[in-house]
Scaffold this active site. Structure first.
Site, PDB file in Angstrom:
ATOM      1  N   GLU A  47      62.889  17.149  12.545  1.00 61.32           N
ATOM      2  CA  GLU A  47      61.426  17.362  12.458  1.00 61.32           C
ATOM      3  C   GLU A  47      61.058  17.744  11.016  1.00 61.32           C
ATOM      4  O   GLU A  47      61.782  18.506  10.370  1.00 61.32           O
ATOM      5  CB  GLU A  47      61.057  18.523  13.393  1.00 61.32           C
ATOM      6  CG  GLU A  47      59.606  18.957  13.318  1.00 61.32           C
ATOM      7  CD  GLU A  47      59.338  20.259  14.106  1.00 61.32           C
ATOM      8  OE1 GLU A  47      60.220  21.142  14.158  1.00 61.32           O
ATOM      9  OE2 GLU A  47      58.235  20.364  14.669  1.00 61.32           O
ATOM     10  N   ASN A 110      52.079  16.146  13.399  1.00 60.64           N
ATOM     11  CA  ASN A 110      53.519  16.339  13.218  1.00 60.64           C
ATOM     12  C   ASN A 110      54.165  15.109  13.873  1.00 60.64           C
ATOM     13  O   ASN A 110      54.158  14.985  15.098  1.00 60.64           O
ATOM     14  CB  ASN A 110      53.922  17.651  13.901  1.00 60.64           C
ATOM     15  CG  ASN A 110      55.366  18.026  13.642  1.00 60.64           C
ATOM     16  OD1 ASN A 110      56.172  17.190  13.256  1.00 60.64           O
ATOM     17  ND2 ASN A 110      55.706  19.277  13.895  1.00 60.64           N
ATOM     18  N   LYS A 127      53.593  14.723  17.761  1.00 60.15           N
ATOM     19  CA  LYS A 127      53.995  15.873  18.599  1.00 60.15           C
ATOM     20  C   LYS A 127      52.853  16.357  19.494  1.00 60.15           C
ATOM     21  O   LYS A 127      51.745  16.617  19.011  1.00 60.15           O
ATOM     22  CB  LYS A 127      54.473  17.007  17.686  1.00 60.15           C
ATOM     23  CG  LYS A 127      55.082  18.206  18.412  1.00 60.15           C
ATOM     24  CD  LYS A 127      55.654  19.175  17.376  1.00 60.15           C
ATOM     25  CE  LYS A 127      56.323  20.385  17.961  1.00 60.15           C
ATOM     26  NZ  LYS A 127      56.898  21.248  16.918  1.00 60.15           N
ATOM     27  N   GLU A 146      51.634  25.936  13.536  1.00 66.46           N
ATOM     28  CA  GLU A 146      51.479  24.515  13.909  1.00 66.46           C
ATOM     29  C   GLU A 146      50.129  24.258  14.566  1.00 66.46           C
ATOM     30  O   GLU A 146      49.543  23.192  14.402  1.00 66.46           O
ATOM     31  CB  GLU A 146      52.610  24.091  14.845  1.00 66.46           C
ATOM     32  CG  GLU A 146      53.924  23.919  14.133  1.00 66.46           C
ATOM     33  CD  GLU A 146      54.909  23.143  14.967  1.00 66.46           C
ATOM     34  OE1 GLU A 146      54.638  21.986  15.321  1.00 66.46           O
ATOM     35  OE2 GLU A 146      55.973  23.716  15.288  1.00 66.46           O
ATOM     36  N   CYS A 172      60.861  18.692  18.616  1.00 64.56           N
ATOM     37  CA  CYS A 172      61.141  20.124  18.721  1.00 64.56           C
ATOM     38  C   CYS A 172      60.662  20.756  20.029  1.00 64.56           C
ATOM     39  O   CYS A 172      61.284  20.601  21.051  1.00 64.56           O
ATOM     40  CB  CYS A 172      60.585  20.855  17.504  1.00 64.56           C
ATOM     41  SG  CYS A 172      61.354  22.498  17.358  1.00 64.56           S
ATOM     42  N   ASN A 197      63.087  22.265  14.322  1.00 65.13           N
ATOM     43  CA  ASN A 197      63.186  23.436  13.427  1.00 65.13           C
ATOM     44  C   ASN A 197      62.979  24.635  14.331  1.00 65.13           C
ATOM     45  O   ASN A 197      61.850  24.923  14.739  1.00 65.13           O
ATOM     46  CB  ASN A 197      62.042  23.450  12.405  1.00 65.13           C
ATOM     47  CG  ASN A 197      62.243  22.496  11.251  1.00 65.13           C
ATOM     48  OD1 ASN A 197      62.771  22.858  10.213  1.00 65.13           O
ATOM     49  ND2 ASN A 197      61.789  21.259  11.431  1.00 65.13           N
TER      50      ASN A 197
HETATM   51  N1  CDV Z   1      59.134  23.653  15.519  1.00 70.33           N
HETATM   52  C1  CDV Z   1      59.076  24.079  16.794  1.00 70.33           C
HETATM   53  O1  CDV Z   1      58.452  23.456  17.633  1.00 70.33           O
HETATM   54  N2  CDV Z   1      59.746  25.218  17.065  1.00 70.33           N
HETATM   55  C2  CDV Z   1      59.715  25.856  18.350  1.00 70.33           C
HETATM   56  C3  CDV Z   1      59.830  27.346  18.179  1.00 70.33           C
HETATM   57  C4  CDV Z   1      58.586  27.920  17.595  1.00 70.33           C
HETATM   58  C5  CDV Z   1      60.082  28.060  19.488  1.00 70.33           C
HETATM   59  C6  CDV Z   1      60.834  25.369  19.255  1.00 70.33           C
HETATM   60  O2  CDV Z   1      60.551  25.127  20.430  1.00 70.33           O
HETATM   61  O3  CDV Z   1      61.982  25.300  18.841  1.00 70.33           O
END
Ligand code: CDV
Length: 313
Positions: A47, A110, A127, A146, A172, A197
């Site tokens: 990501e 994203n 996303k 975000e 993510c 991330n």
């Molecule tokens: N970049 C993300 O989406 N990170 C989220 C964190 C904030 C919990 C994740 O689900 O990994």
């Protein structure tokens, strides 16, 4: 007859604030060359691959925020990545911050793209499940903005015919939601590509911190098994701008078993020869959706909106 696709999960170590996109693209190209040696046809990057994870900072100046976004793909900094991939005959999936000028306005997502071996962009995902918050929360050790910097993705969860199979993407936080996999599962997805991330500290719920590795694995393994699909999860790990982040990139088979896994929290490529037909036995038996799903029952429960009192005895 198996349908093999050799896939590389190109984990990245940290990208600090002062690392240029040019430096990062150099690291991505090194991954591609290693992938070539390992026989990969498709490489998955994390990501927001091209920069540090900028939503960790409150930035009131929109011009400062926009400097982390890409208005063109490929653009001047990413063109060498596309050129090298094409020369090597390798496709890739790349996460980045997408800026779109549309109808006199600006939209920000994203995003991940899927690029075929001939350099064509053949798929895009924006996303959907944006975590974090939209206002400055000074009590946090680091922000997760975000919800301020991105719009909710407007493309749904499309599944693309590419690389001889059916390919989906998510990003993510999406990986924690069963709907993500199921919506793609209902389209017959054979391999889900995702980058993440994930800070090892969750400010609103520090009691979750010790479970970070387990939760990561749990959701990807469940998503794979319950939909008879491969899942390729790729981290940007290590300590970035003082924030330690989960690495543990992995490739999960449709059985739910992890078949390849990163050992470090830095730049590391792990690869697996995936049989895209391996999900068939799950899709035609235990998770034969046409035969066994009961959408009418699910709808009834959703419409009831809450639990039912136990019947009086
Ligand atoms: N970049 C993300 O989406 N990170 C989220 C964190 C904030 C919990 C994740 O689900 O990994």
């Amino acid at each position: 007859m198996p349908r093999y696709l050799t896939v590389g999960a190109a984990q990245m170590g940290p990208i600090q604030r002062d690392h240029s996109r040019r430096d990062v693209v150099g690291r991505l190209i090194a991954h591609l060359r290693e992938a070539r040696r390992m026989g990969c046809e498709l490489v998955v990057f994390p990501e927001l691959t091209l920069t540090t994870f900028f939503p960790r900072w409150w930035m009131p100046d929109q011009a400062e925020v926009d400097a982390w976004f890409e208005a063109d793909m490929p653009g001047p900094d990413t063109a060498p990545l596309f050129a090298e991939a094409k020369a090597l005959g390798i496709g890739f999936c790349l996460g980045y911050a997408e800026l779109v000028r549309q109808d006199g306005g600006t939209r920000r997502f994203n995003t991940s793209i899927l690029v075929e071996r001939d350099g064509r962009i053949v798929g895009k995902y924006r996303k959907v499940h944006l975590p974090g918050h939209a206002e400055h929360e000074p009590w946090r050790q680091f922000q997760h903005l975000e919800k301020r910097y991105f719009e909710v993705g407007d493309l749904g969860f499309p599944v693309y015919r590419a690389f001889g199979g059916l390919i989906g993407m998510c990003i993510c936080n999406d990986r924690r939601w069963p709907e993500t996999y199921r919506v793609m599962g209902l389209q017959g997805v054979e391999i889900v590509l995702l980058g993440y991330n994930t800070p090892l500290h969750n400010p609103p719920a520090p009691d979750h911190d010790e479970h970070s590795w387990f939760h990561n694995q749990l959701v990807m393994q469940a998503g794979a098994y319950q939909n008879g699909t491969w899942v390729v999860g790729v981290a940007k790990g290590g300590t970035e701008e003082g924030v330690p982040s989960l690495a543990d990139s992995q490739i999960v088979a449709p059985s739910g078993k992890v078949v390849a896994r990163a050992a470090s929290d830095g730049d590391e490529l792990v690869a697996h020869r995936c049989d895209l037909d391996a999900g068939r036995s799950y899709k035609t038996t235990t998770f034969n959706f046409v035969v066994h799903r009961q959408p009418d029952q699910y709808r009834m429960i959703v419409e009831r909106k809450g639990a039912v009192e136990p019947p009086a005895t």
